[in-house]
Design a protein around this motif. Structure first.
Motif: not given
Length: 545
Positions: A288-293
């Motif tokens: 769920h963190l995969s679109d965070l820089s």
């Protein structure tokens, strides 16, 4: 990988009104791509050491394309400009094998709609894309050279395409070299080569028809989708990102935000693929963190090291006593099996890891005392432990486990039910409403940098709250014994709770409870006891009840 190429061609013919490809456009510095073709190709990923044979079909007239990977093991058919009332611009059919308890290597097909916002324009030229850069000898052939560069945030993309003139002046691709750099770190994050050969200007349209009888299921399994896709293939990124958005219910405010998140997703996916190809003893996975820089992930790392680490109660064992006690400890110990550990929680976008690590340790210590498992309030520490110079945490902006434990000594913690649910943001302190509050008598600092002292503290008194340095690999942990020798001097930034220890195939590990939710490695990590590069043993505190 070439699927990208096909997808790119499709997009060009279907959607780009500003750039039209004509077979009779013979201008040297204007790219003229074939309107129909069959190609054999190979994709070489020089970072993940992946080499894939690929076959490509495309027809502008039929408005379809197809990519076969690994001899047809995976087939993808793109149907474009099939508009419907939902706003979809086309469909992709992915046919691949599956094996179950009753069937082996049975071909299955997943159908997905693709909207206009998911189209990708960076694999082959569009207006403002590739520009003519002269000609040269390339592997014994005179070729034209086309270059494309793009810069955004801390990323620079450099692409070079080599083509030769085919019949009627079309530019037939020979090779594309794609590189992506992190300009802030000075590192290369993508290096992929596409080699094209066996070009045929005509195809059989039946080759572009998917077996639609197989394709009656919409694939919502993100991890299953990722198994047959690759982050270096732009078309695959579109499909994977769509699965990610549906799985995690992502909705972005604008097209620009959508494209930004997709680029971050691709970068993180490449990190996962590159790591897993090295077989280092632990696996990463998209979550769920995969679109965070990287910068956004750091905001969740709100733990701070104490300037003068100390407990309110001395650690009661000398080094000699510790070494004696540890010889009588069990080889493995897991407080989860004892019923002392509450379920995994999720801190969200608030930098409150220090609060969750503290509360988990207090919950475990109380459960060891009376056998009652309580769900205590992390939000209380966020709202109320700003305090004086002794306490001085800063809510979602970060805090100190040692100072949080000191707050629990003085004021106690209410049940979450009594105080109110977790908000993932700073709030008003309202402990006067809580009817039941639990204090600790003190807390001790186990001997730092001592594996044996940690084991003694865990078995006799734990759980233990610790600090460590968490990087991108930590954020995408999935399974195995985590060991990362790349931790550097940038300092401690995250707090977790150690709830046990064990050994697997001769390798010792700590059992770490994190606060990223169950989608992160099931909520727990096996963390190597070897060579403490990430400093997990620097400040090990445990509550005394």
């Amino acid at each position: 990988m070439e699927k990208i190429v096909v997808l790119k061609f499709v997009i060009l013919f279907s959607f780009s009104s500003a750039y039209i490809l004509m077979d009779d456009d013979l201008t040297t510095d204007a790219l003229v791509l074939p309107s129909e073709y069959y190609l054999k190709a190979e994709m070489i990923d020089l970072i993940s050491n992946l080499k894939e044979p690929i076959e490509l079909w495309y027809s502008a007239e039929y408005n379809r394309s197809r990519i076969d990977v690994s001899g047809g093991m995976v087939q993808r058919y793109y149907y474009w400009a099939e508009f419907d009332t939902s706003g979809n611009e086309g469909q992709v059919y992915t046919i691949s094998p599956k094996t179950t308890e009753t069937e082996k290597n049975v071909m299955q097909c997943y159908k997905k709609n693709i909207s206009e916002e998911e189209q990708n324009h960076d694999a082959f030229p569009v207006e403002g894309g590739y520009v003519y850069a002269g000609n040269q000898q390339h592997e014994g052939r005179q070729v034209d050279v086309w270059q494309e560069t793009d810069e955004y945030d801390d990323t620079r993309e450099e692409n070079i395409m080599y083509t030769y003139k085919g019949a009627r002046g079309v530019d037939v691709p020979v090779q594309i070299v794609k590189k992506t750099f992190n300009t802030f770190k000075g590192t290369m994050t993508l290096h992929v080569i596409y080699n094209y050969f066996s070009y045929e200007p005509l195809i059989c349209y039946k080759d572009l028809d998917a077996d639609e009888d197989l394709c009656d299921v919409a694939n919502e399994d993100l991890h299953g989708t990722l198994q047959v896709l690759h982050p270096a293939i732009r078309g695959d990124v579109d499909i994977a990102f769509e699965s990610f958005k549906k799985r995690h219910n992502r909705k972005y405010r604008s097209q620009a935000e959508h494209e930004k998140r997709k680029k971050i997703f691709q970068k993180n996916w490449q990190l996962v693929v590159d790591h897993n190809s090295k077989n280092l003893g632990y696996k990463l996975a998209m979550n769920h963190l995969s679109d965070l820089s990287t910068e956004e992930l750091r905001l969740r790392h709100g733990a701070r090291a104490s300037p003068h680490p100390a407990g309110s109660i001395p650690f009661p064992h000398s080094e000699a006593e510790v070494n004696q006690i540890v010889t009588h400890l069990p080889k493995e110990y897991d407080m989860r099996m004892e019923g002392f550990i509450t379920p995994i929680k999720n801190q969200g976008s608030c930098g409150s890891c220090w609060s969750f690590a503290t509360v988990a340790a207090v919950e475990g210590a109380l459960a060891r005392l009376d056998g009652r498992l309580r769900d205590l309030s992390e939000q209380t520490l966020i709202d109320c432990s700003w305090g004086d110079a002794v306490v001085s945490n800063q809510g979602c902006e970060g805090g100190f486990p040692s100072r949080s434990l000191r707050y629990v000594m003085k004021h106690g913690l209410p049940l979450e039910e009594g105080y109110g649910g977790y908000k993932a943001q700073n709030g008003y302190c309202h402990t006067e409403n809580a009817t039941e509050v639990f204090k600790i008598r003190g807390f001790a600092l186990a001997t730092p940098m001592s594996v044996n002292a940690m084991k003694v503290a865990l078995y006799k008194y734990g759980p233990v709250t610790v600090l460590l340095q968490a990087n991108d690999a930590f954020s995408f942990y999935s399974s195995g014994i985590f060991y990362d020798p790349t931790c550097d001097d940038s300092g401690i930034n995250h707090a977790v709770t150690i709830v046990g220890y064990g050994t697997r195939d001769g390798d010792d590990y700590w059992i770490v409870k994190n606060s990223y939710g169950e989608q992160w490695g099931g909520g727990f990590m096996l963390y190597s006891t070897n060579d403490d590069k990430c400093r997990i043993l620097s400040e090990p505190y445990y509550p005394v009840v």
